[in-house]
Design a protein around this motif. Sequence first.
Motif, PDB file in Angstrom:
ATOM      1  N   GLU A  21      -0.542 -15.283   2.708  1.00 13.74           N
ATOM      2  CA  GLU A  21       0.031 -14.392   3.727  1.00 13.74           C
ATOM      3  C   GLU A  21       1.482 -14.751   4.082  1.00 13.74           C
ATOM      4  O   GLU A  21       2.345 -13.865   4.074  1.00 13.74           O
ATOM      5  CB  GLU A  21      -0.844 -14.361   4.975  1.00 13.74           C
ATOM      6  CG  GLU A  21      -2.026 -13.445   4.829  1.00 13.74           C
ATOM      7  CD  GLU A  21      -2.868 -13.367   6.082  1.00 13.74           C
ATOM      8  OE1 GLU A  21      -3.120 -12.227   6.528  1.00 13.74           O
ATOM      9  OE2 GLU A  21      -3.266 -14.424   6.621  1.00 13.74           O
ATOM     10  N   VAL A  24       3.762 -13.779   1.138  1.00 14.60           N
ATOM     11  CA  VAL A  24       3.962 -12.337   1.028  1.00 14.60           C
ATOM     12  C   VAL A  24       4.976 -11.877   2.067  1.00 14.60           C
ATOM     13  O   VAL A  24       5.885 -11.098   1.758  1.00 14.60           O
ATOM     14  CB  VAL A  24       2.618 -11.579   1.164  1.00 14.60           C
ATOM     15  CG1 VAL A  24       2.837 -10.096   1.393  1.00 14.60           C
ATOM     16  CG2 VAL A  24       1.748 -11.808  -0.069  1.00 14.60           C
ATOM     17  N   ARG A  25       4.842 -12.374   3.296  1.00 14.15           N
ATOM     18  CA  ARG A  25       5.819 -12.017   4.339  1.00 14.15           C
ATOM     19  C   ARG A  25       7.224 -12.468   3.948  1.00 14.15           C
ATOM     20  O   ARG A  25       8.203 -11.743   4.135  1.00 14.15           O
ATOM     21  CB  ARG A  25       5.416 -12.627   5.684  1.00 14.15           C
ATOM     22  CG  ARG A  25       4.306 -11.878   6.388  1.00 14.15           C
ATOM     23  CD  ARG A  25       4.146 -12.321   7.830  1.00 14.15           C
ATOM     24  NE  ARG A  25       3.883 -13.740   7.982  1.00 14.15           N
ATOM     25  CZ  ARG A  25       2.679 -14.301   7.967  1.00 14.15           C
ATOM     26  NH1 ARG A  25       1.616 -13.550   7.833  1.00 14.15           N
ATOM     27  NH2 ARG A  25       2.533 -15.591   8.126  1.00 14.15           N
ATOM     28  N   ILE A  27       8.444 -12.904   0.923  1.00 15.07           N
ATOM     29  CA  ILE A  27       8.934 -12.044  -0.155  1.00 15.07           C
ATOM     30  C   ILE A  27       9.367 -10.691   0.399  1.00 15.07           C
ATOM     31  O   ILE A  27      10.430 -10.177   0.036  1.00 15.07           O
ATOM     32  CB  ILE A  27       7.856 -11.876  -1.245  1.00 15.07           C
ATOM     33  CG1 ILE A  27       7.655 -13.190  -1.980  1.00 15.07           C
ATOM     34  CG2 ILE A  27       8.212 -10.748  -2.206  1.00 15.07           C
ATOM     35  CD1 ILE A  27       6.410 -13.236  -2.849  1.00 15.07           C
ATOM     36  N   GLU A  28       8.549 -10.129   1.292  1.00 18.21           N
ATOM     37  CA  GLU A  28       8.901  -8.835   1.879  1.00 18.21           C
ATOM     38  C   GLU A  28      10.195  -8.929   2.679  1.00 18.21           C
ATOM     39  O   GLU A  28      11.056  -8.050   2.588  1.00 18.21           O
ATOM     40  CB  GLU A  28       7.763  -8.321   2.756  1.00 18.21           C
ATOM     41  CG  GLU A  28       6.562  -7.857   1.955  1.00 18.21           C
ATOM     42  CD  GLU A  28       5.380  -7.447   2.809  1.00 18.21           C
ATOM     43  OE1 GLU A  28       5.401  -7.677   4.038  1.00 18.21           O
ATOM     44  OE2 GLU A  28       4.422  -6.886   2.243  1.00 18.21           O
ATOM     45  N   ARG A  64       6.254  -4.405  -1.578  1.00 19.49           N
ATOM     46  CA  ARG A  64       5.447  -4.282  -0.355  1.00 19.49           C
ATOM     47  C   ARG A  64       4.015  -3.861  -0.678  1.00 19.49           C
ATOM     48  O   ARG A  64       3.063  -4.396  -0.109  1.00 19.49           O
ATOM     49  CB  ARG A  64       6.108  -3.316   0.605  1.00 19.49           C
ATOM     50  CG  ARG A  64       7.446  -3.860   1.127  1.00 19.49           C
ATOM     51  CD  ARG A  64       8.143  -2.879   1.995  1.00 19.49           C
ATOM     52  NE  ARG A  64       7.437  -2.844   3.273  1.00 19.49           N
ATOM     53  CZ  ARG A  64       8.005  -2.557   4.405  1.00 19.49           C
ATOM     54  NH1 ARG A  64       9.278  -2.271   4.456  1.00 19.49           N
ATOM     55  NH2 ARG A  64       7.309  -2.561   5.522  1.00 19.49           N
ATOM     56  N   GLY A  67       2.109  -6.836  -2.351  1.00 21.14           N
ATOM     57  CA  GLY A  67       1.763  -7.844  -1.345  1.00 21.14           C
ATOM     58  C   GLY A  67       0.613  -7.394  -0.466  1.00 21.14           C
ATOM     59  O   GLY A  67      -0.319  -8.163  -0.201  1.00 21.14           O
ATOM     60  N   ASP A  68       0.654  -6.140  -0.037  1.00 21.84           N
ATOM     61  CA  ASP A  68      -0.433  -5.598   0.792  1.00 21.84           C
ATOM     62  C   ASP A  68      -1.757  -5.615   0.034  1.00 21.84           C
ATOM     63  O   ASP A  68      -2.798  -5.951   0.597  1.00 21.84           O
ATOM     64  CB  ASP A  68      -0.117  -4.170   1.233  1.00 21.84           C
ATOM     65  CG  ASP A  68       0.993  -4.090   2.263  1.00 21.84           C
ATOM     66  OD1 ASP A  68       1.344  -5.149   2.843  1.00 21.84           O
ATOM     67  OD2 ASP A  68       1.507  -2.976   2.492  1.00 21.84           O
TER      68      ASP A  68
END
Length: 100
Positions: A21, A24-25, A27-28, A64, A67-68
Amino acid sequence: MAEMVPNPLYEALGDALRRVEPLVREIEQGIEAPYQDFRSGTVWTGPAAERFDAQLAQHRTRVRGAGDRIVSDLRQTLARTPSEVTEQEARSIKIRYSLP
């Protein structure tokens, strides 16, 4: 009745989710700032900039979405995985997934 023990797969999935998590945040956020800077119109303009903008927007959407999906898949798999199993099942799971 067999004694229940913590499911090593449940623990590994939970650990993976806690590790993934924030990544991913990160990277976003890493693509969001350049995307917003570029969209401001102060970085680059013209036909080539418009093509680049379209490509950057596609990459941002893919990043995005991916990642989601990763986080969602981990959450769904964790929700379907029992938190406790029998000792024999725990041993089998450790062997099958090479868990400590």
